[in-house]
Design an enzyme around this catalytic site. Sequence first.
Site, mmCIF file in Angstrom:
data_model
loop_
_atom_site.group_PDB
_atom_site.id
_atom_site.type_symbol
_atom_site.label_atom_id
_atom_site.label_comp_id
_atom_site.label_asym_id
_atom_site.label_seq_id
_atom_site.Cartn_x
_atom_site.Cartn_y
_atom_site.Cartn_z
ATOM 1 N N ARG A 191 -7.814 -3.943 -3.330
ATOM 2 C CA ARG A 191 -7.236 -2.787 -4.046
ATOM 3 C C ARG A 191 -8.136 -2.480 -5.244
ATOM 4 O O ARG A 191 -7.975 -3.062 -6.317
ATOM 5 C CB ARG A 191 -5.816 -3.114 -4.522
ATOM 6 N N CYS A 230 0.833 -1.212 0.000
ATOM 7 C CA CYS A 230 0.000 0.000 0.000
ATOM 8 C C CYS A 230 0.864 1.257 0.000
ATOM 9 O O CYS A 230 0.530 2.249 -0.660
ATOM 10 C CB CYS A 230 -0.917 0.031 1.224
#
Length: 219
Positions: free
Chosen positions: A131, A54
């Site tokens: 995601r 991330c």
Amino acid sequence: MEEVTVKVNPMPRIGDKAPDFTANTTHGPIKFSEYNKGKWVVMFSHPADFTPVCTTELTAFALEKEFFAKHNAKLMGVSIDSIHSHIAWVNNVREKMGVYMDFPIVADIDMKVAQLYGMLHPGESSTAAVRAVFFIDPEGSIRLILYYPLNVGRNMEEIKRVLVALQTADAKKVALPVNWKEGDMAIVPPPKTLDELTERLANTTYEKVDFYLAKKSLN
Ligand code: BEZ
């Protein structure tokens, strides 16, 4: 062990109106429809703050700030983390990497936005968003959606490419072929009448394979 039940809403689909919400973000409370006014919004979820993949992804978004601004697009991150976690992470990344993730990041601690946008995929995780990337046009319509699992990071070149492709397809009223990138030829929509077919067959400026597959330069 107690069973965790995750509410999974119908997934928003391409062509749907982007569900509206008001949420607390690193820029304070934001009403999505206000944020979206007159701008494209690229909204992306990440599984968790202070995690390595991330961090690579959100710093990549921050480093492309000028590209998105040039293309009339605003950024918005979302994760199921608290505002305190977001602020600490943004500050940590700025101190350690010199990259300022200064787009709003939604603190979706009650999972409201994740549920509204189908970012929770219980087969992958019941507590973290996958995601996802939503491309929302200035009229508030969802135009393209990308989903990645927890263990594979997104491709920034693809994210930039599809934003330009959507905007080009709209502006020039064309479709775009496989692997299209800025500067490449575009597909001319197939003829819909016999007159259009005759016109198409006579056209000498298109790159033609056959009447239904013709390309033209956008320059
Ligand atoms: C990561 O961003 O590194 C990550 C987050 C959640 C699960 C797996 C990896």
